[in-house]
Scaffold this motif. Sequence first.
Motif, PDB file in Angstrom:
ATOM      1  N   GLY A 180       0.820  -1.210   0.000  1.00 58.18           N
ATOM      2  CA  GLY A 180       0.000   0.000   0.000  1.00 58.18           C
ATOM      3  C   GLY A 180       0.848   1.251   0.000  1.00 58.18           C
ATOM      4  N   TYR A 181       2.019   1.196   0.652  1.00 56.21           N
ATOM      5  CA  TYR A 181       2.947   2.331   0.583  1.00 56.21           C
ATOM      6  C   TYR A 181       3.685   2.333  -0.748  1.00 56.21           C
ATOM      7  N   PHE A 182       3.984   1.157  -1.275  1.00 54.92           N
ATOM      8  CA  PHE A 182       4.694   1.039  -2.550  1.00 54.92           C
ATOM      9  C   PHE A 182       3.932   1.777  -3.652  1.00 54.92           C
ATOM     10  N   VAL A 183       2.601   1.556  -3.737  1.00 54.82           N
ATOM     11  CA  VAL A 183       1.821   2.185  -4.814  1.00 54.82           C
ATOM     12  C   VAL A 183       1.637   3.677  -4.572  1.00 54.82           C
ATOM     13  N   SER A 184       1.902   4.138  -3.355  1.00 57.94           N
ATOM     14  CA  SER A 184       1.677   5.544  -2.998  1.00 57.94           C
ATOM     15  C   SER A 184       2.908   6.415  -3.151  1.00 57.94           C
ATOM     16  N   MET A 185       4.101   5.833  -3.010  1.00 53.11           N
ATOM     17  CA  MET A 185       5.303   6.633  -2.749  1.00 53.11           C
ATOM     18  C   MET A 185       5.714   7.546  -3.891  1.00 53.11           C
ATOM     19  N   ALA A 186       5.284   7.273  -5.119  1.00 51.81           N
ATOM     20  CA  ALA A 186       5.715   8.090  -6.247  1.00 51.81           C
ATOM     21  C   ALA A 186       4.861   9.338  -6.449  1.00 51.81           C
ATOM     22  N   ALA A 187       3.833   9.540  -5.639  1.00 46.56           N
ATOM     23  CA  ALA A 187       2.927  10.675  -5.815  1.00 46.56           C
ATOM     24  C   ALA A 187       3.622  12.000  -5.520  1.00 46.56           C
ATOM     25  N   ASP A 188       3.071  13.090  -6.080  1.00 46.63           N
ATOM     26  CA  ASP A 188       3.592  14.425  -5.779  1.00 46.63           C
ATOM     27  C   ASP A 188       3.420  14.770  -4.307  1.00 46.63           C
ATOM     28  N   VAL A 189       2.259  14.392  -3.756  1.00 48.86           N
ATOM     29  CA  VAL A 189       1.952  14.666  -2.352  1.00 48.86           C
ATOM     30  C   VAL A 189       1.301  13.433  -1.755  1.00 48.86           C
ATOM     31  N   ILE A 190       1.747  13.025  -0.565  1.00 52.58           N
ATOM     32  CA  ILE A 190       1.116  11.925   0.175  1.00 52.58           C
ATOM     33  C   ILE A 190       0.481  12.511   1.423  1.00 52.58           C
ATOM     34  N   MET A 191      -0.819  12.223   1.590  1.00 58.13           N
ATOM     35  CA  MET A 191      -1.546  12.702   2.760  1.00 58.13           C
ATOM     36  C   MET A 191      -2.087  11.508   3.538  1.00 58.13           C
ATOM     37  N   ALA A 192      -2.025  11.615   4.862  1.00 57.56           N
ATOM     38  CA  ALA A 192      -2.524  10.541   5.727  1.00 57.56           C
ATOM     39  C   ALA A 192      -3.122  11.154   6.973  1.00 57.56           C
ATOM     40  N   GLN A 193      -3.956  10.404   7.637  1.00 59.63           N
ATOM     41  CA  GLN A 193      -4.460  10.804   8.941  1.00 59.63           C
ATOM     42  C   GLN A 193      -3.437  10.405  10.006  1.00 59.63           C
ATOM     43  N   PRO A 194      -3.448  11.065  11.172  1.00 56.75           N
ATOM     44  CA  PRO A 194      -2.513  10.661  12.231  1.00 56.75           C
ATOM     45  C   PRO A 194      -2.628   9.183  12.593  1.00 56.75           C
ATOM     46  N   GLY A 195      -3.827   8.616  12.475  1.00 56.00           N
ATOM     47  CA  GLY A 195      -4.043   7.222  12.842  1.00 56.00           C
ATOM     48  C   GLY A 195      -3.905   6.235  11.708  1.00 56.00           C
ATOM     49  N   THR A 196      -3.561   6.693  10.509  1.00 61.74           N
ATOM     50  CA  THR A 196      -3.293   5.771   9.402  1.00 61.74           C
ATOM     51  C   THR A 196      -2.094   4.894   9.758  1.00 61.74           C
ATOM     52  N   LEU A 197      -2.143   3.632   9.368  1.00 59.26           N
ATOM     53  CA  LEU A 197      -0.981   2.753   9.517  1.00 59.26           C
ATOM     54  C   LEU A 197      -0.298   2.636   8.164  1.00 59.26           C
ATOM     55  N   THR A 198       0.970   3.005   8.106  1.00 60.04           N
ATOM     56  CA  THR A 198       1.672   3.048   6.828  1.00 60.04           C
ATOM     57  C   THR A 198       3.116   2.591   7.025  1.00 60.04           C
ATOM     58  N   GLY A 199       3.929   2.773   5.990  1.00 62.94           N
ATOM     59  CA  GLY A 199       5.300   2.281   6.066  1.00 62.94           C
ATOM     60  C   GLY A 199       5.349   0.789   5.780  1.00 62.94           C
ATOM     61  N   SER A 200       5.910   0.017   6.703  1.00 62.23           N
ATOM     62  CA  SER A 200       6.109  -1.425   6.528  1.00 62.23           C
ATOM     63  C   SER A 200       6.893  -1.693   5.249  1.00 62.23           C
ATOM     64  N   ILE A 201       7.934  -0.902   5.046  1.00 65.22           N
ATOM     65  CA  ILE A 201       8.758  -0.995   3.838  1.00 65.22           C
ATOM     66  C   ILE A 201       9.706  -2.171   4.021  1.00 65.22           C
TER      67      ILE A 201
END
Length: 565
Positions: free
Chosen positions: A367-388
């Motif tokens: 889920g982070y892989f498909v997101s990382m190339a964007a111009d801007v990444i936005m998340a909520q404080p409680g989003t779980l992300t990373g796990s690279i």
Amino acid sequence: MDAGKAIFETVDKLRQRRTAPLVLELDLTEGLAEGPPTDPLAALLTMRKTRLSDALSGLKRARQDPRVKALVVKIGANPLGLAMVQELRQAVIHFRSSGKLTVAFAETFGEFGGGTVPYYLATAFERVYLQPSGDVGLTGVALEQRFLKGTLAKLGVGYEAGQRHEYKTAVNTFTQDHMTDPHRESVSRIVESVTDTLVAGIADGRRLDPGKVRELIDRGPFTAEEAREAGLVDGLAYRDEVYDEVKKAGGDEAHLLYVSRYARGAAVKKLPQPMADGIALIHGSGMIRTGRSGRSPLGGGGAMGSDTISAAFRAARRDEHVKAVVFRVDSPGGSYVASDTVWREVTLTRKVKPVIVSMGDVAASGGYFVSMAADVIMAQPGTLTGSIGVYGGKPVVSEMLEKIGISSEMVAEGANAGMFSTSRGFSPEQWERVNAWLDRIYDDFVGKVAASRDLTRERAHELARGRVWTGADAHARGLVDELGGLEDALAVARRRTHLADDAPVRTYPRLNPLERLRGPDSSEDKSAALARIRLDAWGPLARLSAELGLPGAGPLLLPVWYTIR
């Protein structure tokens, strides 16, 4: 004459309803749908469920609508993810700032169970009411994982796996009987970060000192009367009493209307011109896999198919009236190859128009892989992300089969032809190939993170190693650009392209009924983005089969127990 009179009265009632004051209502008893249905089965299952985007757009419009006098929300037992709750809280707070009444009602915030996150949502409202027989399960945050190594050993099942690196703990369920130190460190920080967010929100909403909120959490759960005395709720009342009070605030002529109906009605009144410039909204939800999006009729959640998402990006990229793309990602990951396919389409689209990612409850690993190339990444404080990171392996069931009298023989041509058989372990030579595969994927993932996020490779590796971050911590470390929700992402997209604040948002792919029926002419045709029902053999056990390394698994996956509700 009687027929004419009846028609006149009906028309008069309709006219009054169009001009009468409104009390908007949102029923969260059945939760919210993250996005539009991706296939016929999803459309059926979510037919009566409010979409998050409808709730957000409806509340945004209602702030400026003089007809709307109040908002009442029933908070049910069906849990919502923390990031989705934060999106709703933000929308309610903005609505409340317009000076209009906001009321939250719950029969209970957890019936002999936890209710911290639902109560956190309620604290965004001016008034909070609880049914006299209800409870407030304000007990804090806990993440619990069960380990199956001992059970598998008793069954005669071994598990051979590799991971990159120490924080990529998805396989620990099968290879460990306790939390490793990195595992505990990562989970402890997630719990700490989420607790800080919840305490701050509750303290602000209920006008309490944060220290007092932490004290109350340690005392919970509360009976209804205890909650009222502690200032956690404003009153104890049944639904009819609460709704009568809200209707009074709206005036004698006011009538109730669901927020979703209000939003769709407003959208119909202001249909955008087909050629008007606007924003494309692409939803990517569920486990990531190759092929088309869809779900199994046997159960289980939907999936993000790389063919479907890629076709949607291609269609948006070619549409000259699409000035920017907002990619809504709500996925724990899955296939590395499928994730890389989507990453490529995001990269190509970014060359010609802005791409803004809005993360949902989870956008981790793939889920982070498909997101990382964007111009801007936005998340909520409680989003779980990373796990690279990455993991891979297989169960070895030879001992179990022997116990129950099943024997297995193999005839193979090729030194590694039987490499992925579950009836034998990896040989040293095969382990070399497994490790080479894991290293290749990890190096590619980290290298793309470094390039996309303007980090050195060393810093990207330091933030990676498979570690899961909350949105707040990811933002502090540069993995996320801004904290905010879907409406914020749309606002950023409009600003970057100098579009009006009310520029239209179109969900992609956009297909008319004929295009849905005739099928695509080629993979470049926008109807190639149609989702479908997929007969997955594992049905509702698809997630478990993936985590066990069975066919169809993806190496970029976040465990299901990372869920905060």
